[in-house]
Design a protein around this motif. Sequence first.
Motif, mmCIF file in Angstrom:
data_model
loop_
_atom_site.group_PDB
_atom_site.id
_atom_site.type_symbol
_atom_site.label_atom_id
_atom_site.label_comp_id
_atom_site.label_asym_id
_atom_site.label_seq_id
_atom_site.Cartn_x
_atom_site.Cartn_y
_atom_site.Cartn_z
ATOM 1 N N ASP A 43 0.820 -1.227 0.000
ATOM 2 C CA ASP A 43 0.000 0.000 0.000
ATOM 3 C C ASP A 43 0.846 1.266 0.000
ATOM 4 O O ASP A 43 0.343 2.355 -0.314
ATOM 5 C CB ASP A 43 -0.944 0.017 1.215
ATOM 6 N N ASN A 44 2.116 1.142 0.375
ATOM 7 C CA ASN A 44 2.984 2.315 0.448
ATOM 8 C C ASN A 44 3.765 2.553 -0.849
ATOM 9 O O ASN A 44 4.506 3.530 -0.957
ATOM 10 C CB ASN A 44 3.976 2.173 1.613
ATOM 11 N N VAL A 45 3.600 1.672 -1.814
ATOM 12 C CA VAL A 45 4.301 1.838 -3.080
ATOM 13 C C VAL A 45 3.638 2.948 -3.896
ATOM 14 O O VAL A 45 2.423 2.932 -4.114
ATOM 15 C CB VAL A 45 4.300 0.522 -3.895
ATOM 16 N N ILE A 46 4.440 3.920 -4.307
ATOM 17 C CA ILE A 46 3.935 5.032 -5.116
ATOM 18 C C ILE A 46 4.048 4.715 -6.600
ATOM 19 O O ILE A 46 3.126 4.942 -7.381
ATOM 20 C CB ILE A 46 4.700 6.330 -4.794
ATOM 21 N N GLY A 47 5.198 4.185 -7.002
ATOM 22 C CA GLY A 47 5.390 3.892 -8.419
ATOM 23 C C GLY A 47 6.715 3.206 -8.671
ATOM 24 O O GLY A 47 7.489 2.938 -7.748
ATOM 25 N N GLU A 48 6.978 2.933 -9.936
ATOM 26 C CA GLU A 48 8.226 2.297 -10.343
ATOM 27 C C GLU A 48 9.108 3.321 -11.043
ATOM 28 O O GLU A 48 8.637 4.068 -11.911
ATOM 29 C CB GLU A 48 7.948 1.132 -11.286
ATOM 30 N N TYR A 49 10.383 3.357 -10.643
ATOM 31 C CA TYR A 49 11.330 4.296 -11.243
ATOM 32 C C TYR A 49 11.486 4.028 -12.736
ATOM 33 O O TYR A 49 11.623 2.886 -13.173
ATOM 34 C CB TYR A 49 12.683 4.183 -10.548
ATOM 35 N N LYS A 50 11.466 5.124 -13.551
ATOM 36 C CA LYS A 50 11.551 4.989 -15.006
ATOM 37 C C LYS A 50 12.796 5.655 -15.587
ATOM 38 O O LYS A 50 13.486 5.063 -16.402
ATOM 39 C CB LYS A 50 10.293 5.571 -15.664
ATOM 40 N N PHE A 51 13.046 6.905 -15.194
ATOM 41 C CA PHE A 51 14.209 7.594 -15.752
ATOM 42 C C PHE A 51 14.575 8.786 -14.870
ATOM 43 O O PHE A 51 13.851 9.134 -13.933
ATOM 44 C CB PHE A 51 13.945 8.060 -17.187
ATOM 45 N N ARG A 52 15.701 9.392 -15.200
ATOM 46 C CA ARG A 52 16.156 10.572 -14.452
ATOM 47 C C ARG A 52 16.475 11.713 -15.405
ATOM 48 O O ARG A 52 16.756 11.497 -16.594
ATOM 49 C CB ARG A 52 17.408 10.246 -13.642
ATOM 50 N N LEU A 53 16.425 12.931 -14.870
ATOM 51 C CA LEU A 53 16.859 14.124 -15.592
ATOM 52 C C LEU A 53 18.047 14.682 -14.818
ATOM 53 O O LEU A 53 17.869 15.282 -13.748
ATOM 54 C CB LEU A 53 15.727 15.152 -15.673
ATOM 55 N N PRO A 54 19.263 14.478 -15.344
ATOM 56 C CA PRO A 54 20.466 14.855 -14.586
ATOM 57 C C PRO A 54 20.476 16.329 -14.173
ATOM 58 O O PRO A 54 20.265 17.216 -14.995
ATOM 59 C CB PRO A 54 21.609 14.551 -15.573
ATOM 60 N N LYS A 55 20.707 16.541 -12.884
ATOM 61 C CA LYS A 55 20.895 17.860 -12.271
ATOM 62 C C LYS A 55 19.673 18.788 -12.388
ATOM 63 O O LYS A 55 19.742 19.944 -11.958
ATOM 64 C CB LYS A 55 22.120 18.567 -12.866
#
Length: 209
Positions: free
Chosen positions: A100-112
């Motif tokens: 129930d505490n899971v918000i989502g799955e990591y997909k990508f990053r935007l550096p800085k």
Amino acid sequence: ISVNTVGKDADFLGYKPYIVLSDSMKDTFAVGDLSVSKTVEDPGTLEPGDIITFTSIDPSNYGSVVTHKIREITEYEGEPAFVTYGTTTGVDDSYPVPFDNVIGEYKFRLPKMGYFFEFLTTPAGYVTVILIPFLVLIALQGAKFFRLVRQYRAEQQAELDTQRAQAAAELEEARRMKEELERLKAQLQDAVSENQSKTDFPDKSGGEV
């Protein structure tokens, strides 16, 4: 929008951006990056090795949003949960993550980009990135508005001048036609007078014209 949504569980078509504040996942994203996770409808579809974003139940940082990797699936207080860890140290988190505490799955990053959004929250950032461009936009739109007003007035004046010239031409034509009519009238009166003169006076031969 950026100031009031990034890092505050904002949702853009299921994607949630978060500013990275620690190096616990340094091999995936670093401090100052903007990590983006996608909402997961069914946490049961997640597997060990997936990176998830969740709300921590650890008393030391209760309620904080964390993005760590799943090590395994377990149970917590009789409910399914994930054992997670930060890849930088490899140490498991002190408390598991209930589904129930899971918000989502990591997909990508935007550096800085996290630094940029943090900068927006400061007075200097607000003035530099939001207020000044907004004032420039207002000034440009104001200049455009006054240019259009001047153009409109010039067009109206040109149209008025055209109408005045047309009216003057029509007036001149009417005056010319009046003069022509008066000239023709005078010629007609002269012709009538001449005919009357020939009718009223006898011919020298003794006859009457």
